[in-house]
Design a protein around this motif. Sequence first.
Motif, PDB file in Angstrom:
ATOM      1  N   GLN A   8     -95.877 -53.604  17.064  1.00  0.00           N
ATOM      2  CA  GLN A   8     -96.201 -52.882  18.294  1.00  0.00           C
ATOM      3  C   GLN A   8     -95.472 -51.552  18.314  1.00  0.00           C
ATOM      4  O   GLN A   8     -94.635 -51.294  17.459  1.00  0.00           O
ATOM      5  N   LYS A   9     -95.799 -50.752  19.310  1.00  0.00           N
ATOM      6  CA  LYS A   9     -95.277 -49.386  19.348  1.00  0.00           C
ATOM      7  C   LYS A   9     -93.753 -49.339  19.174  1.00  0.00           C
ATOM      8  O   LYS A   9     -93.227 -48.558  18.421  1.00  0.00           O
ATOM      9  N   ASN A  10     -93.060 -50.217  19.884  1.00  0.00           N
ATOM     10  CA  ASN A  10     -91.596 -50.165  19.854  1.00  0.00           C
ATOM     11  C   ASN A  10     -90.965 -51.325  19.091  1.00  0.00           C
ATOM     12  O   ASN A  10     -89.774 -51.569  19.220  1.00  0.00           O
ATOM     13  N   THR A  53     -86.228 -53.627  21.305  1.00  0.00           N
ATOM     14  CA  THR A  53     -86.373 -52.375  22.050  1.00  0.00           C
ATOM     15  C   THR A  53     -85.102 -51.966  22.784  1.00  0.00           C
ATOM     16  O   THR A  53     -85.079 -50.944  23.446  1.00  0.00           O
TER      17      THR A  53
END
Length: 161
Positions: A8-10, A53
């Motif tokens: 995922q993005k982070n 994160t």
Amino acid sequence: MHHRLQVQKNRPEIKVVKEYGQLPLVVCYSSLLNQVFMNLLANAIDALSDAATRTDTPLKEPQIVIRTQTQPIQSLSSTEKATDGAVIQIGDNGSGISQDVLEHIFDPFFTTKPVGKGTGLGLSISYKIVVEKHGGQLRCVSSPGQGTSFIVEIPLNPQPS
Ligand SMILES: Nc1ncnc2c1ncn2[C@@H]1O[C@H](COP(=O)(O)OP(=O)(O)O)[C@@H](O)[C@H]1O
Ligand SMILES: [Mg+2]
């Protein structure tokens, strides 16, 4: 839940290590137990996403280990005798749980997640399914920085509920 494991993005992809030992067929409420495993996996994914994160030292290799084996367990109905059980362990290398939080994780509506994210019901329902419906045990081993492990023990022979 495959899509929730993907990168995922982070957060990097969550690696799932399966160490499946031999388990015999078990008499159980399979859809209820499935719900238990989904709850435990969803919690592990949440914890790993958090750890990946966080700003100080983001977790680089988030991982879930699923281990299954047969071994003698303590059955609730016969406190003295050990009985053969299916033992399923779901572990993550997330941030772990502090002692004061650990004391409440099985309480209904207890959650440390933001409003709208957590209902605080997953573990209390899971506990009921494992202990009351199957005469088994659900335990958590965790400490901050050490990750978290949930251990599900299900007697191989049906126990009175
Ligand atoms: N694998 C885990 N790592 C860290 N904390 C966990 C883990 N599993 C459960 N918890 C803690 O237990 C709490 C209760 O879990 P649960 O009953 O599933 O409710 P919810 O996920 O809706 O918060 C979580 O809010 C979290 O604080
Ligand atoms: Mg949950």
